[in-house]
Write an enzyme that holds these catalytic residues in place. Structure first.
Site, PDB file in Angstrom:
ATOM      1  CD1 TRP A   1      -2.673   1.707   0.672  1.00 24.48           C
ATOM      2  CD2 TRP A   1      -1.801   1.952   2.718  1.00 24.48           C
ATOM      3  NE1 TRP A   1      -3.306   2.763   1.279  1.00 24.48           N
ATOM      4  CE2 TRP A   1      -2.790   2.940   2.526  1.00 24.48           C
ATOM      5  CE3 TRP A   1      -1.117   1.906   3.933  1.00 24.48           C
ATOM      6  CZ2 TRP A   1      -3.117   3.877   3.513  1.00 24.48           C
ATOM      7  CZ3 TRP A   1      -1.436   2.826   4.928  1.00 24.48           C
ATOM      8  CH2 TRP A   1      -2.428   3.802   4.715  1.00 24.48           C
TER       9      TRP A   1
ATOM     10  CE1 TYR B   1      -4.446  -0.984  -0.360  1.00 32.46           C
ATOM     11  CE2 TYR B   1      -2.660  -2.569  -0.421  1.00 32.46           C
ATOM     12  CZ  TYR B   1      -3.729  -1.989   0.235  1.00 32.46           C
ATOM     13  OH  TYR B   1      -4.066  -2.429   1.498  1.00 32.46           O
TER      14      TYR B   1
HETATM   15  N1  LIG Z   1      -6.815  -3.555   4.965  1.00 30.45           N
HETATM   16  C1  LIG Z   1      -6.593  -2.269   4.964  1.00 30.45           C
HETATM   17  O1  LIG Z   1      -7.522  -1.457   4.958  1.00 30.45           O
HETATM   18  C2  LIG Z   1      -5.174  -1.782   4.966  1.00 30.45           C
HETATM   19  C3  LIG Z   1      -4.886  -0.421   5.159  1.00 30.45           C
HETATM   20  C4  LIG Z   1      -3.549  -0.047   5.187  1.00 30.45           C
HETATM   21  C5  LIG Z   1      -2.540  -0.998   4.995  1.00 30.45           C
HETATM   22  N2  LIG Z   1      -2.858  -2.297   4.779  1.00 30.45           N
HETATM   23  C6  LIG Z   1      -1.832  -3.334   4.534  1.00 30.45           C
HETATM   24  O2  LIG Z   1      -0.806  -3.258   5.523  1.00 30.45           O
HETATM   25  C7  LIG Z   1       0.442  -3.030   4.880  1.00 30.45           C
HETATM   26  C8  LIG Z   1       1.358  -2.262   5.774  1.00 30.45           C
HETATM   27  O3  LIG Z   1       0.803  -0.976   6.087  1.00 30.45           O
HETATM   28  P1  LIG Z   1       1.789   0.221   6.377  1.00 30.45           P
HETATM   29  O4  LIG Z   1       2.642   0.434   5.187  1.00 30.45           O
HETATM   30  O5  LIG Z   1       1.003   1.345   6.913  1.00 30.45           O
HETATM   31  O6  LIG Z   1       2.678  -0.465   7.556  1.00 30.45           O
HETATM   32  P2  LIG Z   1       3.793   0.031   8.541  1.00 30.45           P
HETATM   33  O7  LIG Z   1       4.762  -1.096   8.578  1.00 30.45           O
HETATM   34  O8  LIG Z   1       3.155   0.482   9.818  1.00 30.45           O
HETATM   35  O9  LIG Z   1       4.475   1.328   7.873  1.00 30.45           O
HETATM   36  C9  LIG Z   1       5.355   1.177   6.782  1.00 30.45           C
HETATM   37  C10 LIG Z   1       6.104   2.445   6.466  1.00 30.45           C
HETATM   38  O10 LIG Z   1       6.890   2.883   7.591  1.00 30.45           O
HETATM   39  C11 LIG Z   1       8.185   3.308   7.148  1.00 30.45           C
HETATM   40  N3  LIG Z   1       9.159   2.366   7.719  1.00 30.45           N
HETATM   41  C12 LIG Z   1       9.111   1.004   7.715  1.00 30.45           C
HETATM   42  N4  LIG Z   1      10.136   0.470   8.374  1.00 30.45           N
HETATM   43  C13 LIG Z   1      10.875   1.488   8.833  1.00 30.45           C
HETATM   44  C14 LIG Z   1      12.062   1.545   9.590  1.00 30.45           C
HETATM   45  N5  LIG Z   1      12.660   0.436  10.017  1.00 30.45           N
HETATM   46  N6  LIG Z   1      12.566   2.774   9.880  1.00 30.45           N
HETATM   47  C15 LIG Z   1      11.958   3.895   9.460  1.00 30.45           C
HETATM   48  N7  LIG Z   1      10.825   3.906   8.731  1.00 30.45           N
HETATM   49  C16 LIG Z   1      10.268   2.705   8.418  1.00 30.45           C
HETATM   50  C17 LIG Z   1       8.144   3.263   5.622  1.00 30.45           C
HETATM   51  O11 LIG Z   1       7.663   4.507   5.109  1.00 30.45           O
HETATM   52  P3  LIG Z   1       8.608   5.759   4.730  1.00 30.45           P
HETATM   53  O12 LIG Z   1       9.985   5.224   4.435  1.00 30.45           O
HETATM   54  O13 LIG Z   1       7.935   6.368   3.550  1.00 30.45           O
HETATM   55  O14 LIG Z   1       8.560   6.658   5.924  1.00 30.45           O
HETATM   56  C18 LIG Z   1       7.091   2.200   5.353  1.00 30.45           C
HETATM   57  O15 LIG Z   1       6.512   2.293   4.073  1.00 30.45           O
HETATM   58  C19 LIG Z   1       0.052  -2.364   3.567  1.00 30.45           C
HETATM   59  O16 LIG Z   1       1.051  -2.441   2.591  1.00 30.45           O
HETATM   60  C20 LIG Z   1      -1.162  -3.162   3.184  1.00 30.45           C
HETATM   61  O17 LIG Z   1      -0.785  -4.405   2.664  1.00 30.45           O
HETATM   62  C21 LIG Z   1      -4.161  -2.699   4.771  1.00 30.45           C
END
Ligand SMILES: NC(=O)c1ccc[n+]([C@@H]2O[C@H](COP(=O)([O-])OP(=O)(O)OC[C@H]3O[C@@H](n4cnc5c(N)ncnc54)[C@H](OP(=O)(O)O)[C@@H]3O)[C@@H](O)[C@H]2O)c1
Length: 332
Positions: free
Chosen positions: A21, A54
Protein backbone atom coordinates in the site's frame (compact mmCIF):
# COMPACT_ATOMS: atom_id res chain seq x y z
CA UNK A 1 11.19 -16.27 10.18
CA UNK A 2 8.51 -18.02 12.21
CA UNK A 3 5.22 -19.12 10.69
CA UNK A 4 1.74 -19.25 12.22
CA UNK A 5 -1.52 -20.83 11.19
CA UNK A 6 -4.09 -18.34 9.97
CA UNK A 7 -7.01 -18.76 12.34
CA UNK A 8 -8.17 -22.35 12.69
CA UNK A 9 -7.25 -23.06 9.04
CA UNK A 10 -4.49 -25.31 7.78
CA UNK A 11 -2.81 -22.36 6.03
CA UNK A 12 0.58 -21.41 7.39
CA UNK A 13 1.82 -17.84 6.82
CA UNK A 14 4.97 -15.94 7.76
CA UNK A 15 4.30 -14.03 10.99
CA UNK A 16 5.71 -10.99 9.27
CA UNK A 17 4.07 -10.35 5.91
CA UNK A 18 4.97 -7.72 3.32
CA UNK A 19 2.37 -5.27 1.95
CA UNK A 20 2.59 -2.69 -0.83
CA UNK A 21 0.00 0.00 0.00
CA UNK A 22 1.21 3.57 -0.83
CA UNK A 23 4.58 2.24 -2.01
CA UNK A 24 4.40 0.08 -5.16
CA UNK A 25 3.25 1.90 -8.26
CA UNK A 26 3.20 5.19 -6.35
CA UNK A 27 5.72 6.35 -3.70
CA UNK A 28 8.64 4.20 -4.84
CA UNK A 29 10.07 3.38 -8.26
CA UNK A 30 9.90 -0.15 -9.64
CA UNK A 31 13.53 -1.02 -8.84
CA UNK A 32 13.05 -0.07 -5.15
CA UNK A 33 9.81 -2.08 -5.06
CA UNK A 34 11.59 -5.08 -6.53
CA UNK A 35 14.49 -4.70 -4.05
CA UNK A 36 12.05 -4.69 -1.12
CA UNK A 37 10.31 -7.85 -2.39
CA UNK A 38 13.68 -9.54 -2.91
CA UNK A 39 14.75 -8.58 0.64
CA UNK A 40 11.45 -9.91 1.98
CA UNK A 41 11.88 -13.26 0.20
CA UNK A 42 15.51 -13.44 1.28
CA UNK A 43 14.51 -12.89 4.93
CA UNK A 44 11.93 -15.67 4.83
CA UNK A 45 8.73 -13.68 4.27
CA UNK A 46 6.34 -15.86 2.30
CA UNK A 47 3.12 -13.84 2.66
CA UNK A 48 2.46 -10.84 0.40
CA UNK A 49 -0.54 -8.52 0.74
CA UNK A 50 -1.93 -6.09 -1.82
CA UNK A 51 -5.31 -4.81 -3.05
CA UNK A 52 -7.00 -4.08 -6.36
CA UNK A 53 -7.30 -0.39 -5.43
CA UNK A 54 -3.67 0.29 -4.41
CA UNK A 55 -2.03 2.89 -6.67
CA UNK A 56 -5.06 2.74 -8.96
CA UNK A 57 -4.44 -1.01 -9.64
CA UNK A 58 -0.71 -0.52 -10.42
CA UNK A 59 0.44 -2.02 -7.08
CA UNK A 60 -0.82 -5.49 -8.03
CA UNK A 61 1.01 -5.24 -11.37
CA UNK A 62 4.28 -4.27 -9.68
CA UNK A 63 3.97 -7.13 -7.17
CA UNK A 64 3.11 -9.56 -9.96
CA UNK A 65 6.28 -8.58 -11.83
CA UNK A 66 8.43 -8.67 -8.67
CA UNK A 67 7.24 -12.21 -7.84
CA UNK A 68 7.68 -13.53 -11.40
CA UNK A 69 9.96 -16.56 -11.36
CA UNK A 70 9.35 -17.31 -7.67
CA UNK A 71 8.00 -20.82 -7.10
CA UNK A 72 4.25 -20.28 -6.72
CA UNK A 73 3.95 -22.83 -3.91
CA UNK A 74 6.59 -20.93 -1.88
CA UNK A 75 4.48 -17.79 -1.42
CA UNK A 76 1.00 -16.82 -0.24
CA UNK A 77 -0.54 -14.01 -2.28
CA UNK A 78 -3.32 -12.01 -0.60
CA UNK A 79 -5.44 -9.35 -2.26
CA UNK A 80 -8.70 -7.49 -1.64
CA UNK A 81 -11.84 -6.11 -3.25
CA UNK A 82 -14.24 -3.28 -2.31
CA UNK A 83 -12.79 0.21 -2.96
CA UNK A 84 -13.42 1.77 -6.42
CA UNK A 85 -11.25 0.54 -9.29
CA UNK A 86 -13.11 2.48 -11.99
CA UNK A 87 -15.67 5.25 -12.52
CA UNK A 88 -18.89 3.20 -12.68
CA UNK A 89 -21.32 2.29 -9.91
CA UNK A 90 -20.39 -1.39 -10.35
CA UNK A 91 -16.63 -0.73 -10.19
CA UNK A 92 -16.77 -0.89 -6.40
CA UNK A 93 -18.31 -2.70 -3.46
CA UNK A 94 -19.09 -6.32 -2.75
CA UNK A 95 -21.72 -7.17 -5.36
CA UNK A 96 -21.35 -10.48 -7.19
CA UNK A 97 -20.66 -8.52 -10.39
CA UNK A 98 -17.79 -6.47 -9.00
CA UNK A 99 -16.30 -9.36 -7.00
CA UNK A 100 -16.15 -11.60 -10.08
CA UNK A 101 -14.79 -8.86 -12.35
CA UNK A 102 -12.24 -7.58 -9.85
CA UNK A 103 -11.00 -11.07 -8.90
CA UNK A 104 -10.28 -11.85 -12.54
CA UNK A 105 -8.51 -8.51 -13.02
CA UNK A 106 -6.39 -9.16 -9.89
CA UNK A 107 -5.42 -12.62 -11.18
CA UNK A 108 -4.27 -11.05 -14.47
CA UNK A 109 -2.31 -8.25 -12.81
CA UNK A 110 -0.68 -10.58 -10.28
CA UNK A 111 0.11 -13.10 -13.06
CA UNK A 112 -1.22 -16.05 -11.10
CA UNK A 113 -3.91 -18.71 -11.57
CA UNK A 114 -5.16 -18.43 -7.99
CA UNK A 115 -5.14 -16.14 -4.96
CA UNK A 116 -4.25 -17.68 -1.61
CA UNK A 117 -6.49 -15.22 0.22
CA UNK A 118 -9.28 -12.95 -1.06
CA UNK A 119 -10.49 -10.28 1.36
CA UNK A 120 -13.51 -7.99 1.53
CA UNK A 121 -11.64 -4.71 2.04
CA UNK A 122 -14.52 -3.14 4.04
CA UNK A 123 -18.12 -4.03 4.91
CA UNK A 124 -20.50 -3.08 2.08
CA UNK A 125 -23.77 -1.74 3.49
CA UNK A 126 -25.19 -1.72 -0.06
CA UNK A 127 -24.71 -5.44 -0.78
CA UNK A 128 -26.41 -8.30 1.08
CA UNK A 129 -23.70 -10.36 2.84
CA UNK A 130 -25.32 -13.53 1.40
CA UNK A 131 -24.52 -12.27 -2.12
CA UNK A 132 -20.93 -11.44 -1.19
CA UNK A 133 -20.29 -14.71 0.60
CA UNK A 134 -21.83 -16.78 -2.19
CA UNK A 135 -19.63 -15.01 -4.77
CA UNK A 136 -16.57 -15.66 -2.58
CA UNK A 137 -17.62 -19.30 -2.22
CA UNK A 138 -18.02 -19.64 -5.99
CA UNK A 139 -14.46 -18.35 -6.48
CA UNK A 140 -13.25 -20.94 -3.98
CA UNK A 141 -15.12 -23.74 -5.75
CA UNK A 142 -13.67 -22.60 -9.08
CA UNK A 143 -10.17 -22.90 -7.58
CA UNK A 144 -9.42 -19.23 -8.21
CA UNK A 145 -9.33 -18.39 -4.49
CA UNK A 146 -8.11 -20.73 -1.74
CA UNK A 147 -9.26 -18.90 1.41
CA UNK A 148 -11.53 -15.93 2.15
CA UNK A 149 -11.37 -13.18 4.72
CA UNK A 150 -12.49 -9.67 5.57
CA UNK A 151 -10.83 -6.39 6.52
CA UNK A 152 -11.97 -3.80 9.07
CA UNK A 153 -15.26 -5.56 9.75
CA UNK A 154 -16.91 -5.10 13.15
CA UNK A 155 -17.47 -8.02 15.50
CA UNK A 156 -21.20 -8.19 14.75
CA UNK A 157 -20.56 -8.14 10.97
CA UNK A 158 -18.04 -11.00 11.29
CA UNK A 159 -20.45 -12.93 13.52
CA UNK A 160 -23.25 -12.56 10.97
CA UNK A 161 -20.95 -13.71 8.15
CA UNK A 162 -19.95 -16.81 10.12
CA UNK A 163 -23.60 -17.63 10.73
CA UNK A 164 -24.62 -17.13 7.10
CA UNK A 165 -21.71 -19.25 5.84
CA UNK A 166 -22.55 -21.98 8.36
CA UNK A 167 -26.23 -22.13 7.39
CA UNK A 168 -25.63 -21.96 3.63
CA UNK A 169 -22.54 -24.22 3.60
CA UNK A 170 -20.35 -21.47 2.15
CA UNK A 171 -16.61 -21.46 2.67
CA UNK A 172 -15.87 -19.87 6.03
CA UNK A 173 -13.96 -16.66 6.68
CA UNK A 174 -10.59 -17.51 8.26
CA UNK A 175 -9.11 -14.04 8.69
CA UNK A 176 -9.73 -10.40 9.43
CA UNK A 177 -7.33 -7.63 8.43
CA UNK A 178 -7.61 -4.72 10.88
CA UNK A 179 -5.32 -1.84 11.79
CA UNK A 180 -3.54 -2.81 15.02
CA UNK A 181 -0.54 -1.39 16.81
CA UNK A 182 0.51 -0.14 20.26
CA UNK A 183 -1.61 2.99 19.76
CA UNK A 184 -4.54 1.68 17.71
CA UNK A 185 -6.11 -1.13 19.79
CA UNK A 186 -9.75 -0.92 18.74
CA UNK A 187 -10.03 -4.66 17.96
CA UNK A 188 -9.13 -5.80 21.47
CA UNK A 189 -12.50 -5.53 23.20
CA UNK A 190 -14.92 -7.07 20.67
CA UNK A 191 -13.30 -8.30 17.42
CA UNK A 192 -10.58 -10.41 19.02
CA UNK A 193 -12.80 -12.29 21.53
CA UNK A 194 -15.28 -13.10 18.75
CA UNK A 195 -12.52 -14.20 16.37
CA UNK A 196 -10.85 -16.37 19.01
CA UNK A 197 -14.16 -18.14 19.52
CA UNK A 198 -14.73 -18.60 15.78
CA UNK A 199 -11.19 -19.63 14.82
CA UNK A 200 -10.51 -16.47 12.80
CA UNK A 201 -6.99 -14.98 12.81
CA UNK A 202 -5.92 -11.34 12.49
CA UNK A 203 -3.42 -10.23 9.86
CA UNK A 204 -2.79 -6.72 11.09
CA UNK A 205 -1.85 -3.60 9.16
CA UNK A 206 0.30 -0.59 10.06
CA UNK A 207 2.05 -2.38 12.95
CA UNK A 208 4.48 0.56 13.23
CA UNK A 209 1.71 3.15 12.66
CA UNK A 210 3.02 3.92 9.15
CA UNK A 211 6.51 4.71 10.47
CA UNK A 212 5.49 6.76 13.53
CA UNK A 213 6.50 4.00 15.98
CA UNK A 214 10.08 4.02 14.62
CA UNK A 215 10.58 7.34 16.46
CA UNK A 216 11.74 9.09 13.26
CA UNK A 217 8.97 11.71 13.51
CA UNK A 218 9.96 14.04 16.38
CA UNK A 219 7.67 16.49 18.16
CA UNK A 220 8.08 20.03 16.81
CA UNK A 221 10.29 18.94 13.87
CA UNK A 222 9.40 18.77 10.18
CA UNK A 223 8.93 15.17 8.97
CA UNK A 224 12.11 13.55 7.62
CA UNK A 225 12.56 13.90 3.85
CA UNK A 226 11.25 11.07 1.66
CA UNK A 227 9.08 9.73 4.47
CA UNK A 228 5.39 8.86 4.16
CA UNK A 229 4.42 12.14 5.81
CA UNK A 230 6.01 14.01 2.88
CA UNK A 231 4.51 11.78 0.18
CA UNK A 232 1.53 13.31 -1.70
CA UNK A 233 -0.50 10.08 -1.57
CA UNK A 234 0.63 8.95 1.90
CA UNK A 235 0.61 12.12 3.98
CA UNK A 236 -3.15 12.36 4.55
CA UNK A 237 -3.26 8.84 6.04
CA UNK A 238 -0.51 9.40 8.61
CA UNK A 239 -1.63 12.85 9.82
CA UNK A 240 -3.78 11.63 12.72
CA UNK A 241 -0.70 10.13 14.37
CA UNK A 242 1.43 13.29 14.07
CA UNK A 243 0.58 15.12 17.30
CA UNK A 244 3.35 16.42 19.58
CA UNK A 245 1.95 14.51 22.58
CA UNK A 246 1.93 11.18 20.73
CA UNK A 247 5.35 11.73 19.10
CA UNK A 248 6.86 12.73 22.46
CA UNK A 249 5.56 9.53 24.07
CA UNK A 250 7.04 7.45 21.25
CA UNK A 251 10.44 9.02 22.06
CA UNK A 252 9.97 7.84 25.67
CA UNK A 253 9.73 4.23 24.38
CA UNK A 254 13.38 4.32 23.29
CA UNK A 255 14.83 3.10 26.64
CA UNK A 256 12.23 0.30 26.67
CA UNK A 257 13.37 -0.83 23.22
CA UNK A 258 17.02 -0.53 24.29
CA UNK A 259 16.34 -2.71 27.34
CA UNK A 260 14.86 -5.37 25.04
CA UNK A 261 17.79 -5.05 22.64
CA UNK A 262 15.46 -3.97 19.83
CA UNK A 263 14.98 -0.95 17.59
CA UNK A 264 11.70 0.92 18.09
CA UNK A 265 10.33 -0.57 14.84
CA UNK A 266 11.21 -4.09 16.01
CA UNK A 267 9.63 -3.43 19.43
CA UNK A 268 6.38 -2.27 17.77
CA UNK A 269 6.17 -5.29 15.47
CA UNK A 270 7.06 -7.71 18.26
CA UNK A 271 4.33 -6.04 20.36
CA UNK A 272 1.51 -6.95 17.92
CA UNK A 273 2.89 -10.49 17.62
CA UNK A 274 2.51 -11.04 21.38
CA UNK A 275 -1.24 -11.29 20.79
CA UNK A 276 -1.97 -14.98 20.11
CA UNK A 277 -4.93 -14.14 17.84
CA UNK A 278 -2.58 -12.21 15.52
CA UNK A 279 -1.31 -14.50 12.77
CA UNK A 280 0.86 -11.91 11.04
CA UNK A 281 1.96 -8.30 11.08
CA UNK A 282 1.92 -6.81 7.57
CA UNK A 283 4.84 -4.44 7.23
CA UNK A 284 5.33 -1.81 4.54
CA UNK A 285 8.72 -0.58 3.36
CA UNK A 286 10.20 1.92 0.95
CA UNK A 287 13.73 0.53 1.24
CA UNK A 288 15.12 -3.02 1.59
CA UNK A 289 17.03 -1.99 4.76
CA UNK A 290 13.67 -1.36 6.46
CA UNK A 291 12.55 -4.90 5.62
CA UNK A 292 15.82 -6.34 6.93
CA UNK A 293 15.53 -4.38 10.19
CA UNK A 294 11.85 -5.11 10.75
CA UNK A 295 11.92 -8.88 10.19
CA UNK A 296 14.17 -9.21 13.25
CA UNK A 297 10.97 -8.84 15.31
CA UNK A 298 10.00 -12.41 14.39
CA UNK A 299 10.26 -14.80 17.31
CA UNK A 300 10.82 -12.07 19.93
CA UNK A 301 9.09 -12.56 23.31
CA UNK A 302 8.33 -9.45 25.42
CA UNK A 303 7.83 -9.96 29.16
CA UNK A 304 4.90 -8.63 31.19
CA UNK A 305 6.95 -5.92 32.91
CA UNK A 306 8.07 -4.50 29.58
CA UNK A 307 4.53 -4.66 28.14
CA UNK A 308 3.34 -2.78 31.25
CA UNK A 309 5.90 0.00 30.76
CA UNK A 310 4.73 0.47 27.15
CA UNK A 311 1.13 0.85 28.38
CA UNK A 312 2.14 3.37 31.07
CA UNK A 313 3.98 5.56 28.57
CA UNK A 314 1.34 5.46 25.83
CA UNK A 315 -1.84 5.29 27.94
CA UNK A 316 -3.28 8.79 27.17
CA UNK A 317 -2.88 8.37 23.39
CA UNK A 318 -4.13 4.77 23.02
CA UNK A 319 -7.33 4.45 20.95
CA UNK A 320 -9.57 1.61 22.16
CA UNK A 321 -13.08 2.50 20.94
CA UNK A 322 -14.46 -0.43 18.88
CA UNK A 323 -16.74 2.03 17.04
CA UNK A 324 -13.61 3.37 15.29
CA UNK A 325 -13.77 0.22 13.14
CA UNK A 326 -15.85 1.65 10.38
CA UNK A 327 -16.88 1.20 6.76
CA UNK A 328 -18.42 3.95 4.60
CA UNK A 329 -22.04 4.71 5.45
CA UNK A 330 -24.91 2.71 4.11
CA UNK A 331 -26.46 3.50 0.71
CA UNK A 332 -29.10 6.23 0.99
N1 LIG B 1 -6.82 -3.56 4.97
C1 LIG B 1 -6.59 -2.27 4.96
O1 LIG B 1 -7.52 -1.46 4.96
C2 LIG B 1 -5.17 -1.78 4.97
C3 LIG B 1 -4.89 -0.42 5.16
C4 LIG B 1 -3.55 -0.05 5.19
C5 LIG B 1 -2.54 -1.00 4.99
N2 LIG B 1 -2.86 -2.30 4.78
C6 LIG B 1 -1.83 -3.33 4.53
O2 LIG B 1 -0.81 -3.26 5.52
C7 LIG B 1 0.44 -3.03 4.88
C8 LIG B 1 1.36 -2.26 5.77
O3 LIG B 1 0.80 -0.98 6.09
P1 LIG B 1 1.79 0.22 6.38
O4 LIG B 1 2.64 0.43 5.19
O5 LIG B 1 1.00 1.34 6.91
O6 LIG B 1 2.68 -0.47 7.56
P2 LIG B 1 3.79 0.03 8.54
O7 LIG B 1 4.76 -1.10 8.58
O8 LIG B 1 3.15 0.48 9.82
O9 LIG B 1 4.48 1.33 7.87
C9 LIG B 1 5.35 1.18 6.78
C10 LIG B 1 6.10 2.45 6.47
O10 LIG B 1 6.89 2.88 7.59
C11 LIG B 1 8.19 3.31 7.15
N3 LIG B 1 9.16 2.37 7.72
C12 LIG B 1 9.11 1.00 7.71
N4 LIG B 1 10.14 0.47 8.37
C13 LIG B 1 10.88 1.49 8.83
C14 LIG B 1 12.06 1.55 9.59
N5 LIG B 1 12.66 0.44 10.02
N6 LIG B 1 12.57 2.77 9.88
C15 LIG B 1 11.96 3.90 9.46
N7 LIG B 1 10.82 3.91 8.73
C16 LIG B 1 10.27 2.71 8.42
C17 LIG B 1 8.14 3.26 5.62
O11 LIG B 1 7.66 4.51 5.11
P3 LIG B 1 8.61 5.76 4.73
O12 LIG B 1 9.99 5.22 4.44
O13 LIG B 1 7.93 6.37 3.55
O14 LIG B 1 8.56 6.66 5.92
C18 LIG B 1 7.09 2.20 5.35
O15 LIG B 1 6.51 2.29 4.07
C19 LIG B 1 0.05 -2.36 3.57
O16 LIG B 1 1.05 -2.44 2.59
C20 LIG B 1 -1.16 -3.16 3.18
O17 LIG B 1 -0.78 -4.40 2.66
C21 LIG B 1 -4.16 -2.70 4.77
Amino acid sequence: MEHRHLGRSGLSISEIAYGNWITHGSQVAEDAARACVEAALDEGITTFDTADVYAGTRAEEVLGRALRGVRREAVEIFTKVYWPTGPGPNDRGLSRKHIMESAHASLRRLQTDYLDMYQAHRYDHAAPPEETLRAFDDLVRQGKVLYVGVSEWRAEQIAAAVQIAGEAGFDRIISNQPQYNMIWRVIESEVIPLCEKEGIGQIVWSPIAQGVLTGKYRPGDAPPPASRATDPSGSSFIQHYLTDDLLGRVQQLKPVADQAGLSLAQLAIAWVLQNPNVAAAIIGATRPEQVRENVRASGVRLDGELMGRIDEILSPVIERDPARTDSPARRS
